[in-house]
Design an enzyme around this catalytic site. Structure first.
Site, PDB file in Angstrom:
ATOM      1  N   GLY A 168      29.745  39.089  32.589  1.00  7.73           N
ATOM      2  CA  GLY A 168      30.901  38.299  33.133  1.00  7.73           C
ATOM      3  C   GLY A 168      32.260  39.089  32.665  1.00  7.73           C
ATOM      4  O   GLY A 168      33.075  38.945  33.407  1.00  7.73           O
ATOM      5  N   LYS A 205      36.729  35.255  41.676  1.00  5.06           N
ATOM      6  CA  LYS A 205      37.627  35.051  40.667  1.00  5.06           C
ATOM      7  C   LYS A 205      37.566  36.472  39.820  1.00  5.06           C
ATOM      8  O   LYS A 205      36.605  36.914  39.365  1.00  5.06           O
ATOM      9  CB  LYS A 205      37.710  33.988  39.804  1.00  5.06           C
ATOM     10  CG  LYS A 205      37.986  32.808  40.382  1.00  5.06           C
ATOM     11  CD  LYS A 205      38.081  31.606  39.380  1.00  5.06           C
ATOM     12  CE  LYS A 205      36.768  30.803  39.513  1.00  5.06           C
ATOM     13  NZ  LYS A 205      36.861  29.575  38.848  1.00  5.06           N
TER      14      LYS A 205
END
Ligand code: NAD
Length: 433
Positions: A168, A205
């Site tokens: 991530g 995002k």
């Protein structure tokens, strides 16, 4: 000077493109032949002048594709999976094909040779940039480093997407760099951790940490495509698999009882098999992504602050940053969720039996359920921060059963918060049990 509110009527204009030129047309007037935009201009006159309000809907389209063995040179996905079939022929014609790839250092050690082999065999002109994309390094410096290298390598901003391969952190940092480069350059996400697979890679995002705050700088720009390949999990440490399970459990608790029961029954076995080749693992990851996309797609820019996906994310950002690097993201999320289960229970939303089941499920997934730094003060602080940034209402998702939830707007009552914290600590703290 006060705003002039004297009311002259507002005129609404459509925008129509006629022979290459955009022209305004009154909504009620006759429509010229041409391409009609979804954008509108509202015009209002006052004695101070004219004001225009522009409404310009922006559409994002992105693909999330599951594929096996992405790095097998016979698999086209990594190179062309982001395109629609009708665009493929033109893409093949533009030569040479170029790609800029950013890869997490550890993933590079494990898969760098395969990545190079893939692009060599496809005769691609490429650059692989390997970076230490850890949570501690998740800052603007990494973004600038990427931008500098992209700039030196040179890519066509329309047809040569930047590829991010990693967890991530890598995907968030590359996403931010891509959203800045020439104002928006397409990028592709290839998650290699379970957490990134089910969460960081499927939404819009991007971000980096800033001024001690988690993901304080970022943008809402989705990738053009995300390519999912579970074979990367074969090299993931068990703790990283558990970490990803926390985000799956979040979706299960919030909206999918079937997924929850699957985690209860098969969670431990899935960890043993590193989520490889089992029906349980493919159902589990598929449903996690489907439920996540259902919540994200209608609210890509998070305009609606009532978000079930925020469960576990009210207290955890402060906790994660406070103890960095002791807790992984999913671990901090799980500690937050576990505390909130106690709040739900004390509010009469979950029975003692349900609370116990959730706790045992978390244990089965080998997730931490309590942390000494998650104090009443930290919780109060986090919730008041949340209140500041969520338009005066807490908007707190809480489970109201196994696989169902509601958003609550009122703050947690003082007495419930402190009793929940005492009960949680008494039952789950390793020293007090
Ligand atoms: P991470 O990126 O730090 O990766 C975890 C570790 O696993 C790293 O050490 C990495 O080197 C290693 N690794 C990665 N793939 C591997 C593989 N296949 N085999 C062996 N090791 C491997 O952490 P993460 O948990 O993937 O992601 C956490 C980050 O994601 C946080 O910064 C969080 O804010 C962000 N996030 C973003 C979103 C979003 O919507 N953008 C959502 C959730 C989380």
């Amino acid at each position: 000077m006060p705003l002039d509110n004297s009311s002259s009527p507002t005129t609404k204009f459509n925008l129509v493109q006629v022979n290459g030129t955009w022209v305004r047309q009154r909504e009620e007037g006759q429509r010229a032949e041409g391409r009609l935009s979804d954008a509108k201009i509202f015009e209002k006159k006052s004695h101070q002048g004219v004001s225009w309000t522009v409404v310009s809907p922006i559409v994002f389209t992105y693909k999330v594709i599951q594929s096996e063995s992405l790095l097998d040179p016979r698999n086209d996905t990594l190179l062309w999976g982001h395109l629609d079939v009708e665009d493929l022929n033109t893409a093949h014609m533009s030569q040479p094909v170029k790609r800029f790839i950013v890869i997490d250092d550890t993933v590079h050690q494990l898969y760098g040779a395969n990545v190079r082999e893939y692009f060599d065999s496809r005769k691609v002109v490429y650059k692989v940039l390997s970076l230490p994309t850890t949570e501690e390094n998740k800052s603007l410096e990494l973004v600038t480093k990427i931008l500098q290298e992209v700039h030196e390598f040179g890519i066509d901003r329309r047809s040569e997407p930047i590829i991010a391969i990693g967890g991530g952190v890598c995907l968030d940092v590359v996403g931010l760099a891509a959203s800045l480069y020439r104002r928006r350059t397409p990028y592709i996400r290839v998650p290699t951790t379970l957490l990134a697979y089910v969460d960081a890679s499927v939404g819009a995002k991007t971000g980096v940490n800033f001024a001690g705050g988690k993901n304080k700088l970022g943008s809402y720009v989705p990738p053009i495509a995300t390519f999912l390949d579970r074979t990367f999990f074969q090299t993931l440490p068990r703790r990283q698999l558990s970490n990803g399970m926390a985000e799956i459990l979040k979706m299960a608790l919030m909206k999918h009882r079937g997924l929850y029961e699957l985690l209860e029954a098969e969670g431990s076995k899935m960890l043993d098999s590193k989520l490889q080749c089992s029906d349980a693992a493919s159902t589990c990851t598929r449903v996690a992504i489907e439920t996540m996309l259902e919540e994200l797609a209608p609210n890509l820019w998070e305009d609606d602050l009532d978000r079930l996906v925020d469960f576990g994310h009210l207290i955890s950002p402060q906790l994660e940053m406070k103890v960095l690097p002791a807790l992984l993201h999913g671990e901090a999320v799980n500690i937050d969720m576990c505390f909130m289960v106690y709040v739900s229970h004390l509010r009469g939303l979950l029975t003692a039996e349900e609370k116990g089941r959730i706790f045992r499920c978390m244990q089965g997934l080998e997730l931490p359920v309590w942390h000494q730094d998650c104090t009443v003060n930290l919780i109060k602080n986090s919730l008041s921060e949340r209140l500041k940034h969520s338009a005066g209402s807490l908007r707190m998702p809480l489970p109201t059963g196994l696989g169902q939830a509601e958003i609550f707007h009122d703050p947690i009552e003082e007495d419930i918060l402190s009793v929940a914290h005492q009960m949680w600590t008494r039952e789950l703290s390793p020293t007090l049990k």
